[in-house]
Scaffold this active site. Sequence first.
Site, short mmCIF file in Angstrom:
data_model
loop_
_atom_site.label_atom_id
_atom_site.label_comp_id
_atom_site.label_asym_id
_atom_site.label_seq_id
_atom_site.Cartn_x
_atom_site.Cartn_y
_atom_site.Cartn_z
N ARG A 80 29.95 -68.92 40.87
CA ARG A 80 30.03 -67.51 41.23
C ARG A 80 28.69 -67.02 41.78
NH1 ARG A 80 34.16 -63.90 39.87
NH2 ARG A 80 33.70 -61.89 40.84
N LEU A 108 30.48 -57.50 42.11
CA LEU A 108 29.30 -57.90 42.86
C LEU A 108 28.20 -58.29 41.87
CD1 LEU A 108 29.47 -55.05 45.49
CD2 LEU A 108 30.13 -57.46 45.80
N ASN A 122 31.72 -47.54 45.53
CA ASN A 122 33.08 -47.99 45.25
C ASN A 122 33.87 -46.81 44.70
OD1 ASN A 122 35.28 -49.65 44.87
ND2 ASN A 122 34.47 -50.68 43.05
N THR A 123 35.18 -46.91 44.77
CA THR A 123 36.04 -45.88 44.21
C THR A 123 36.78 -46.42 43.00
OG1 THR A 123 37.87 -46.48 45.69
CG2 THR A 123 36.39 -44.72 46.43
N HIS A 124 37.17 -45.50 42.11
CA HIS A 124 37.94 -45.86 40.92
C HIS A 124 39.02 -44.80 40.72
CE1 HIS A 124 39.06 -47.33 37.05
NE2 HIS A 124 38.67 -46.23 36.44
N ASP A 156 27.00 -50.81 40.09
CA ASP A 156 25.98 -51.48 39.29
C ASP A 156 26.59 -52.74 38.68
OD1 ASP A 156 27.55 -50.58 37.21
OD2 ASP A 156 26.06 -49.21 36.37
N GLY A 158 28.03 -53.19 35.87
CA GLY A 158 29.16 -52.99 34.99
C GLY A 158 30.47 -52.81 35.73
N ASP A 160 32.94 -50.17 36.79
CA ASP A 160 33.14 -48.73 37.01
C ASP A 160 32.15 -47.88 36.19
OD1 ASP A 160 35.36 -49.49 38.58
OD2 ASP A 160 36.65 -49.50 36.83
#
Length: 216
Positions: A80, A108, A122-124, A156, A158, A160
């Site tokens: 990875r 990421l 990013n979206t959640h 980051d 984590g 979300d």
Amino acid sequence: MAEPSAGSSRELSAAPARLVVLVSGSGTNLQALLDACADPAYGAEVVAVGADRPGIEGLARAERAGIATYVLPVKDFASREEWDAALMETTAGHAPDLVVSAGFMKLLGPSFLARFGGRTINTHPALSPAFPGTRGPADALEYGVKVSGCTLFVVDEGVDTGAIVAQTAVPVEDDDTVETLHERIKVAERAMLVDTVGRMVREGFAVEGRRVRIGR
């Protein structure tokens, strides 16, 4: 995000901001950004689209628009960490001002965030910090909340957990199913993404710890 205490920012520029968009599926958020970027007043252009698997509609949308694409499946790498480093290097080759994870279903890693931390968003489909992970709408419905929504955040290490850039509330109806609630959230999510990315690139932004400030 890498070195959050140092903060991150994008200053105003006369040239359109360069966006790299990462996708894993149908690319509806990508399409919303492509449509917005067609207006020069929006202030940005999508210069490349990356994916973690071939043959998806998100890549086809980019190809129809004449935009460069790249595909890096995790299975093609020994680890990875090697995949993350390759994703970072390939993305860096397109010199993005902002990286948008638009339905990209991979976390990421350290190499990518060391290079693009503070300017990857990013979206959640929930109102963070509530209901992180892949079951946001389902978890919200099961919990019985009356208001759900969507969150745009700085990526980051984590899941979300990054600094919040924007949020939009979506009421939960009494007869909602997971599918109907999620569909309304996705509509709100696309509008929030387009509006906020436009503001970020036109007005500049700064990430200072947990706070994200748009504009000077």
